[in-house]
Design a protein around this motif. Structure first.
Motif, PDB file in Angstrom:
ATOM      1  N   ASP A  31      30.727  10.782  77.825  1.00  0.00           N
ATOM      2  CA  ASP A  31      29.548  10.800  76.966  1.00  0.00           C
ATOM      3  C   ASP A  31      29.354   9.384  76.421  1.00  0.00           C
ATOM      4  N   GLU A  32      28.392   8.668  76.975  1.00  0.00           N
ATOM      5  CA  GLU A  32      28.178   7.268  76.591  1.00  0.00           C
ATOM      6  C   GLU A  32      27.698   7.129  75.146  1.00  0.00           C
ATOM      7  N   THR A  33      26.978   8.120  74.635  1.00  0.00           N
ATOM      8  CA  THR A  33      26.482   8.022  73.256  1.00  0.00           C
ATOM      9  C   THR A  33      27.634   8.128  72.248  1.00  0.00           C
ATOM     10  N   ALA A  34      28.645   8.934  72.576  1.00  0.00           N
ATOM     11  CA  ALA A  34      29.798   9.095  71.678  1.00  0.00           C
ATOM     12  C   ALA A  34      30.950   8.164  72.060  1.00  0.00           C
ATOM     13  N   ASP A  35      30.861   7.529  73.241  1.00  0.00           N
ATOM     14  CA  ASP A  35      31.892   6.638  73.758  1.00  0.00           C
ATOM     15  C   ASP A  35      33.236   7.357  73.914  1.00  0.00           C
ATOM     16  N   ASP A  67      34.160  14.234  77.364  1.00  0.00           N
ATOM     17  CA  ASP A  67      33.849  15.599  76.976  1.00  0.00           C
ATOM     18  C   ASP A  67      34.151  16.477  78.186  1.00  0.00           C
TER      19      ASP A  67
END
Length: 72
Positions: A11-15, A18
């Motif tokens: 998940d690139e937004t959360a780095d 998942d």
């Protein structure tokens, strides 16, 4: 609680990684030290996710974690 099987995704937004169980069903983000089983070499192996220079699974050799089959 029954174990669920899915695939690791980044998940690139959360780095962080998942687990995707279904089209819109996700674990919610993995944190260092979380334990799971990974399917490799034709069998399930216990491991945990950690972060050093990059994310890795303890005791599992993999260039890329994306798509690995896991259960948690």
């Amino acid at each position: 609680m029954a174990q669920k099987t899915g695939a690791l995704i980044f998940d690139e937004t959360a780095d962080r990684y998942d687990i995707r169980f279904d089209i819109a069903d996700y674990y919610g983000g993995l944190h260092c030290g979380e334990c799971m089983d990974v399917f490799t070499g034709g069998k399930w192996k216990p491991t945990r996710i950690e972060y050093g220079d990059n994310w890795y699974l303890v005791g599992i050799r993999a260039e890329d974690l994306n798509g690995l089959r896991v259960r948690i």
